[in-house]
Design a protein around this motif. Structure first.
Motif, PDB file in Angstrom:
ATOM      1  N   VAL A 503       0.850  -1.189   0.000  1.00  0.00           N
ATOM      2  CA  VAL A 503       0.000   0.000   0.000  1.00  0.00           C
ATOM      3  C   VAL A 503       0.890   1.244   0.000  1.00  0.00           C
ATOM      4  O   VAL A 503       1.674   1.453   0.932  1.00  0.00           O
ATOM      5  N   GLU A 505       0.676   5.357  -0.146  1.00  0.00           N
ATOM      6  CA  GLU A 505      -0.265   6.476  -0.045  1.00  0.00           C
ATOM      7  C   GLU A 505       0.146   7.581  -1.007  1.00  0.00           C
ATOM      8  O   GLU A 505       1.300   8.025  -1.022  1.00  0.00           O
ATOM      9  N   ILE A 510      -4.833   5.682  -2.350  1.00  0.00           N
ATOM     10  CA  ILE A 510      -3.725   4.731  -2.220  1.00  0.00           C
ATOM     11  C   ILE A 510      -3.509   4.003  -3.547  1.00  0.00           C
ATOM     12  O   ILE A 510      -4.438   3.847  -4.343  1.00  0.00           O
ATOM     13  N   VAL A 512      -2.217   0.327  -4.783  1.00  0.00           N
ATOM     14  CA  VAL A 512      -1.952  -1.021  -4.274  1.00  0.00           C
ATOM     15  C   VAL A 512      -1.307  -1.845  -5.379  1.00  0.00           C
ATOM     16  O   VAL A 512      -1.662  -1.734  -6.554  1.00  0.00           O
ATOM     17  N   LEU A 572      -6.896  -2.548   4.657  1.00  0.00           N
ATOM     18  CA  LEU A 572      -7.236  -3.580   3.685  1.00  0.00           C
ATOM     19  C   LEU A 572      -7.440  -4.917   4.398  1.00  0.00           C
ATOM     20  O   LEU A 572      -6.958  -5.122   5.508  1.00  0.00           O
ATOM     21  N   VAL A 582      -0.605  -7.754   3.939  1.00  0.00           N
ATOM     22  CA  VAL A 582      -0.683  -6.330   3.582  1.00  0.00           C
ATOM     23  C   VAL A 582       0.549  -5.622   4.120  1.00  0.00           C
ATOM     24  O   VAL A 582       0.848  -5.704   5.323  1.00  0.00           O
ATOM     25  N   TYR A 584       2.114  -2.096   4.746  1.00  0.00           N
ATOM     26  CA  TYR A 584       1.936  -0.657   4.855  1.00  0.00           C
ATOM     27  C   TYR A 584       3.290  -0.001   5.067  1.00  0.00           C
ATOM     28  O   TYR A 584       4.278  -0.668   5.399  1.00  0.00           O
TER      29      TYR A 584
END
Length: 907
Positions: A503, A505, A510, A512, A572, A582, A584
């Motif tokens: 992910v 930003e 966002i 992905v 997510l 995921v 981040y």
């Protein structure tokens, strides 16, 4: 490395029987002699001739066959072939009957063959199990045919698609009980003049030259009802001195009342009530959910003291080991109770998934096991035990087990090419069970559980008593949901691995991106070609602080932009439903951790569990620092939910297990574990009030285990005090069942000869299966080399084969016993291999022996040891074990400095 003949050199049909004839019905008679530990009998197989044929091939293994007699409407008289004239292929486990004439297509034939075999202790085919009766070893017998062992009990067409009906007759000593898939329709003590069962009487009279008048020498003949069409691997029978408990249930669809029984030996039957109750509770739930009535007149469960797998879904006669079905409610720990309930419900689920509707071939095994794991152990069982929070627990159990194995290069697709028996035996793993259940759970959430179960009902009804492949299931769920199910699901079952979604930003939302996740770090391009259709399940929060979840977003390309307000919390994989990790940014992970730790967080229990497991996996693969994962765990210090603490507990144990040879890091890590868990012990204490909530009970157990394993003096002293009190007084009521395992282990680890002998005496005569398992695991916990040698001697000379992995697990859990275990395994390899050659055991021992190692040297030494050995029966487990060692070694090299620094700065 030696192995099976390459698949490329053998055409697929070489592993399959020819399709020129097809069985439609078996008349099967089996005589069991428990005194001589032998069996014999005869089978008449009714055949449809599909194509003109001059030869008939069938499966047989480890049997001595008599002559074969073929009768057909196209023959003026039966053709008889002596057994010695049959052609045998021992490698492919089949025999060929060559005919002097051609059987025309469209005709029918009957093939009758006599057979005899030994009741061995192999725990496969038709085998013996031992129990202690009046101070002596006695035996009974039962079958275990999945995947390819029916051929060890009678000549047959041993492939799942070759369904037929079965009429079984059993001949046995008159003072024993006979069981089979269907209810008995008649039972008579044998006399030469007996008018019933004349064909069996004639056969038996030819076998028995003289009978004494003593009761022990009398035989009886039990005939069972004809079965529906079924695959050979779920045919079952048993003979022995069984006792039973009985109940019944009323079908919500028809009102029919069906008897339900649990059988085992008389000394154990008092522990069978809970399994019987679970069976009675879940059966009507399955009927309602699938809108299909259970089709047989009865459903028995037989509990055996020697059993290779956990349990087996034979139609109408479920079988399994004692720990899978027996418990004493007064002495049962919660995990034991959960295991019995899950096993019983799982096997009952198979009465529909697998037994009524059966996969076409073993490459679709997951159609059986994935469903039984998801529907049986979670969806249905949650309706009986909602307090267990099974939907949430699925994440730490099934989903995490699946992703842990699937993160290796040595993984395999859920739907995996399975040419031969060696391969079929190896795919009963976390991918066929847990990953399959996980992707089906993901699909269920994507289409909604109501439409998912409706689609499953459509699928089952369409293929009653038939065989299926993946597309058949997708069609049923597509019909119920109106969605393009194959587009979403095909890569999840046909490709190995799963993605990590990064992910990033950006302005307005966002971005992905999906790539294959490997535990060793970012995948090479050649291993990163799959694009999955990922239901992203995006949780967002509006300006009023109210959260919502969008389950419709699919990431079905490499990258995608999603518009959202990143100034507010988002996540997510809401509910941790989909099969992906995921990743981040570190900054976003801090914000997510802060939100997750709040009293009324927008992130659910399932979200928080998923965050814990993602952090561990991503740090192991080098996507983030281990210290970031530990900061997340530290942020949960005020967490209330047991399942989050359990995930943290397992994660910290995984760290300790990996760095087990680094005394400095281990010491500091243990201090961190004590800091988190000892306060919980001091708050909750060591006793288990009867009326407390199940979450509190489980949290206490987890906190005590972590505190003891990390060496807290206060907790260790209390556990040892209770152990000594039980040993000295003979009253073990001071040991709560939930603490039995950690108390035994701690006493042996910290003690010496006295404690070790006390545990071995428990193993010799355990009051419950769970007590025996706790004792066996504790036998490997000593740091005294002489006592470890005694444990190994027990393994080689006294242990039941089915219990070997408990003893191996105990040695692996003992950091001081790991290299001892490897050395002993290698020294005794030939004996262990020969002992377990006929069942699943060797691949399990490979995992327990080598998965705990964590250095490049250990990897290279293990690889070198297996050079030149025939690894065909456990090649997948070995490749996965080697990958595990390599990834742990890489993790140590990559993260030791970060881990040491973070732990040191806290001291």
């Amino acid at each position: 490395m030696a192995g099976p003949i390459s698949e490329a050199t053998k055409p697929a049909d070489q592993y399959r029987l020819p399709t020129n004839v097809r069985p439609t019905h078996y008349d099967l008679t089996v005589r069991t002699d428990l005194e001589k530990l032998k069996f014999d009998g005869y089978v008449t197989v009714h055949l449809d001739v599909v194509r003109d044929t001059k030869s008939i091939q069938f499966n047989t293994a480890k049997l001595k066959l008599g002559h074969a007699k073929l009768a057909s409407s196209s023959l003026s008289e039966p053709f008889v072939q002596e057994a010695s004239s049959l052609k045998y292929d021992d490698e492919e486990e089949r025999a060929t009957l060559d005919l002097p004439m051609t059987l025309p297509a469209g005709t029918k034939a009957e093939l009758k063959i006599d057979f005899e075999g030994e009741l061995t202790g192999a725990m496969m085919g038709y085998y013996r199990s031992a129990w202690e009766h009046e101070g002596k070893t006695a035996h009974y017998s039962l079958t275990q045919f999945e995947p390819t062992a029916a051929r060890r009990a009678f000549p047959c067409w041993d492939e799942p698609a070759l369904k037929a009906t079965f009429s079984i007759t059993m001949v046995s000593r008159a003072d024993t009980v006979n069981l089979a898939n269907m209810p008995a329709v008649s039972e008579h003590v044998y006399e030469p003049s007996l008018k019933e069962s004349t064909d069996v009487v004639s056969w038996l009279s030819s076998k028995v030259s003289a009978l004494t008048t003593g009761e022990a020498d009398k035989w009886k003949i039990t005939k069972f009802e004809k079965t529906p069409p079924m695959s050979t691997y779920i045919v079952a029978w048993a003979n022995g001195p069984f006792a039973h408990l009985e109940s019944s249930y009323t079908s919500p669809l028809s009102g029919a009342v069906r008897p339900l029984r649990v059988y085992t030996t008389p000394d154990l039957i008092h522990q069978a009530q809970f399994a019987l109750d679970v069976k009675r509770q879940v059966l009507p739930l399955y009927e309602r959910v699938f809108d299909i009535e259970y089709p047989l007149p009865k459903l028995d469960t037989l509990v055996a003291t020697d059993f290779d797998a956990g349990a087996m879904e034979n139609w109408g006669l479920i079988t399994g080991r004692t720990s899978a079905f027996l418990l004493d409610p007064a002495k049962a720990d919660l995990n034991g109770k959960k295991n019995v309930a899950a096993t019983q419900s799982h096997e009952v689920a198979h009465m529909w998934f697998g037994n009524i509707t059966t996969m076409e071939w073993w490459d679709n095994l997951y159609l059986n096991e994935g469903f039984a794991s998801l529907v049986g152990e979670t969806i249905i069982l949650d309706k009986v035990f909602p307090e267990w929070k099974l939907h949430s627990a699925f994440i730490s159990g099934d989903l995490n087990a699946a992703m842990s194995l699937d993160a290796k290069l040595s993984s395999h697709p859920i739907e995996v090419d399975t040419p031969d028996a060696n391969m079929a035996n190896q795919i009963f793993d976390a991918l066929s069970y847990d990953k399959a259940a996980s992707v089906l759970r993901m699909l269920s959430r994507y289409v909604t559980e109501e439409k998912f179960l409706k689609g499953v009902s459509i699928y089952l009804k369409k293929f009653l008593y038939k065989n299926t492949v993946t597309k058949d299931l997708w069609q049923g769920i597509a019909e119920a949901s109106g969605l393009d199910v194959p587009k979403v699901m095909d890569n999840w079952v046909k490709k190995m691995g799963f993605p990590v979604v990064k992910v990033t930003e950006v302005e307005g939302g966002i971005r992905v991106r999906q790539d294959r996740f490997l535990e060793t770090g970012p995948a090479d391009p050649k291993d990163n070609e799959t694009i999955w259709s990922i239901p992203l399940s995006l949780l967002t929060v509006d300006s009023n602080g109210k959260s919502s979840i969008d389950n419709t977003i699919l990431l079905d390309e490499r990258e995608k932009f999603i518009a959202l307000d990143t100034s507010k919390p988002f996540k997510l994989n809401a509910g941790t439903v989909s099969v992906f990790r995921v990743l981040y940014s570190p900054e976003r992970l801090v914000k997510i951790a802060e939100e997750a730790a709040k009293e009324n967080s927008v992130f659910s229990l399932e979200d928080r569990i998923g965050l814990v497991w993602d952090a561990l996996a991503l740090s192991k693969a080098g996507y983030m620092e281990v210290s970031s994962a530990l900061k997340l765990y530290e942020a949960f210090r005020n967490e209330k939910e047991y399942l989050v603490w359990n995930s943290i507990s397992q994660s910290l144990s995984a760290l300790a297990s990996t760095w087990f040879e680094d005394a400095d890091i281990l010491k500091k890590l243990d201090a961190f574990r004590r800091e988190l868990f000892v306060p919980i012990v001091k708050r909750l204490g060591f006793d288990y009030p009867e009326d407390e909530h199940v979450d509190v009970r489980q949290l206490r157990t987890t906190a005590i285990v972590q505190s003891a394993d990390s060496g807290d003096e206060f907790v260790v002293a209390e556990l040892i005090k209770r152990f000594n009190q039980a040993v000295e007084t003979g009253d073990d009521s001071c040991i709560p069942p939930d603490l039995m395992t950690v108390i035994y282990r701690t006493a042996v680890t910290k003690g010496g000869r006295k404690e070790y002998d006390a545990v071995t005496s428990i193993v010799a005569k355990p009051k419950t299966p769970q007590m025996g398992i706790a004792g066996m695991r504790a036998m490997g916990a000593s740091h005294d080399k002489a006592l470890l040698e005694e444990t190994w001697d027990y393994i080689m000379t006294k242990s039941r084969d089915q219990n070997l992995f408990y003893l191996f697990a105990g040695l692996q859990e003992n950091f001081a016993g790991r290299h001892f275990l490897v050395r002993k395994f290698e020294e005794n390899y030939d004996a262990l291999y020969n002992r377990l050659i006929d069942n699943f055991g060797m691949q399990i021992l490979i995992r327990y022996t080598f998965n705990g190692l964590a250095s490049e040297k250990d990897h290279d030494d293990a690889k070198a040891f297996f050079e030149g050995k025939d690894t065909s029966k456990y090649s997948m487990a070995l490749a996965q074990a080697l990958d595990t060692i390599k990834s742990r070694a890489a993790w140590i090299q990559r993260s030791s400095n970060d881990l040491r620094e973070w732990l040191s700065n806290r001291a």
